[in-house]
Enzyme design. Sequence first.
Site, PDB file in Angstrom:
ATOM      1  N   HIS A 225       0.797  -1.236   0.000  1.00 39.75           N
ATOM      2  CA  HIS A 225       0.000   0.000   0.000  1.00 39.75           C
ATOM      3  C   HIS A 225       0.825   1.280   0.000  1.00 39.75           C
ATOM      4  O   HIS A 225       0.271   2.371  -0.084  1.00 39.75           O
ATOM      5  CB  HIS A 225      -0.949   0.022   1.208  1.00 39.75           C
ATOM      6  CG  HIS A 225      -0.252   0.297   2.503  1.00 39.75           C
ATOM      7  ND1 HIS A 225       0.519  -0.635   3.126  1.00 39.75           N
ATOM      8  CD2 HIS A 225      -0.202   1.409   3.265  1.00 39.75           C
ATOM      9  CE1 HIS A 225       1.008  -0.120   4.239  1.00 39.75           C
ATOM     10  NE2 HIS A 225       0.597   1.122   4.340  1.00 39.75           N
TER      11      HIS A 225
HETATM   12  N1  UDP Z   1      -3.499  -5.539   8.723  1.00 38.26           N
HETATM   13  C1  UDP Z   1      -4.779  -6.022   8.925  1.00 38.26           C
HETATM   14  N2  UDP Z   1      -5.467  -6.496   7.841  1.00 38.26           N
HETATM   15  C2  UDP Z   1      -4.927  -6.526   6.585  1.00 38.26           C
HETATM   16  C3  UDP Z   1      -3.617  -6.032   6.395  1.00 38.26           C
HETATM   17  C4  UDP Z   1      -2.931  -5.526   7.494  1.00 38.26           C
HETATM   18  O1  UDP Z   1      -5.275  -6.037  10.054  1.00 38.26           O
HETATM   19  O2  UDP Z   1      -5.601  -6.973   5.644  1.00 38.26           O
HETATM   20  C5  UDP Z   1      -2.773  -5.021   9.900  1.00 38.26           C
HETATM   21  C6  UDP Z   1      -1.379  -5.572  10.057  1.00 38.26           C
HETATM   22  O3  UDP Z   1      -1.397  -6.798  10.732  1.00 38.26           O
HETATM   23  C7  UDP Z   1      -0.677  -4.493  10.838  1.00 38.26           C
HETATM   24  C8  UDP Z   1      -1.364  -3.239  10.362  1.00 38.26           C
HETATM   25  O4  UDP Z   1      -2.581  -3.641   9.736  1.00 38.26           O
HETATM   26  O5  UDP Z   1      -0.890  -4.623  12.213  1.00 38.26           O
HETATM   27  C9  UDP Z   1      -0.457  -2.571   9.393  1.00 38.26           C
HETATM   28  O6  UDP Z   1      -1.118  -1.591   8.781  1.00 38.26           O
HETATM   29  P1  UDP Z   1      -0.636  -0.994   7.398  1.00 38.26           P
HETATM   30  O7  UDP Z   1       0.181  -2.004   6.669  1.00 38.26           O
HETATM   31  O8  UDP Z   1      -1.865  -0.460   6.763  1.00 38.26           O
HETATM   32  O9  UDP Z   1       0.228   0.263   7.854  1.00 38.26           O
HETATM   33  P2  UDP Z   1       1.758   0.451   8.216  1.00 38.26           P
HETATM   34  O10 UDP Z   1       2.108  -0.532   9.274  1.00 38.26           O
HETATM   35  O11 UDP Z   1       2.540   0.282   6.970  1.00 38.26           O
HETATM   36  O12 UDP Z   1       1.817   1.845   8.731  1.00 38.26           O
END
Ligand code: UDP
Length: 361
Positions: A210
């Site tokens: 993403h």
């Molecule tokens: N996550 C979730 N469902 C999904 C994909 C990711 O619950 O389909 C969770 C993942 O386990 C993690 C969090 O969302 O805890 C990460 O969010 P994201 O990747 O959107 O953001 P980032 O961590 O890159 O800021």
Amino acid sequence: MKIVTIIGARPQFIKAAMVSRAIARHNLHHHSKIEEYILHTGQHYDPNMSEIFFTDMQIPLPAWTLSCGHASHGEMTGRMLMEIEKILIREKPDKIIVYGDTNSTLAGALAASKLLIPIVHVEAGLRSFNRTMPEEQNRILTDHLSTLLCCPTFAAIRNLEKEGIQAGVHHVGDVMYDAALTFGALAEKQSAVLSDLNLEDQSFILCTLHRAENTNQQERITAICETLHDIASAACPVIFPLHPRTAVYLKEYGLYDRLLQNPAIRITEPLGYLDICLLEKKASCLLTDSGGMQKEAYFHQTPCITLRDETEWIETVDAGWNQLAGANPESIKEALSAQPERKKIHEYGTGHAAEAIIDLL
Ligand code: UDP
């Protein structure tokens, strides 16, 4: 003590869930209560990017929900700033808590700082050293406005030191480790995702994507999709829960239909936290550009290949659990067959980071 917690995006719900639980436990055992009011900016608003986390993780319902999603960075942050300021002026909290690195983090910090309300930044000090990332801009600005900086790693403390920030800086461990321990165990009992996706007794790779640096660059996202087609097989399918933004870009670049037509690639809606925890535990490997999932891979002892050129979570790379492969097909494939030595990481704490934050409050 009155606290306003400002959140708005998926990873923030997960982090804040652990702190809200620690606040509830604190209030059970102490006379000096912490009153927490949640302000949801509406940055993520789809039910499976927002509401599902409030249900799955029993997060207290927001006291206020704004509708500041789906706009350009400037407009979104500006609208949040105006609305958050009104609420903070009215509510006069003793402190606000912000999490991570999204526009909601920065808008919350900016609004509070002009009103001289102390700011607690959870997940302070992380740096990718890539200033083109909106997340990096949000992190740096938020850290420089914060009063209490709760760092998950030692590298985060060193990064802040280099920027001249030493006051109020504490190593507390990682609240996402707290979450992985609590909900990872629950996921084994409650999640039906393996049978729903027909993955019982089946090897699989879990992929999420993403980050703007991948989705908004046609060459990179095309190279990643081509690699998914190359590596996915009946014996080891790729499970690909699709972030809403990624779906838009895949369609725009004409990549979506071919992914759908490949039986070894299974696109799903974004999943709830229990389901994703179980998939992370059972996957043979994670391919991701998510910040949180690089660490969750380690928490659940699953190797990770990060589809970025740099990471804020360098200790996962140093310890052999994470390999940086960018959007380069050859590097991704090489990383898949590599068997680096994997070591334990101690700095994420013992699953009590949220309690450490409450102690500091
Ligand atoms: N996550 C979730 N469902 C999904 C994909 C990711 O619950 O389909 C969770 C993942 O386990 C993690 C969090 O969302 O805890 C990460 O969010 P994201 O990747 O959107 O953001 P980032 O961590 O890159 O800021």
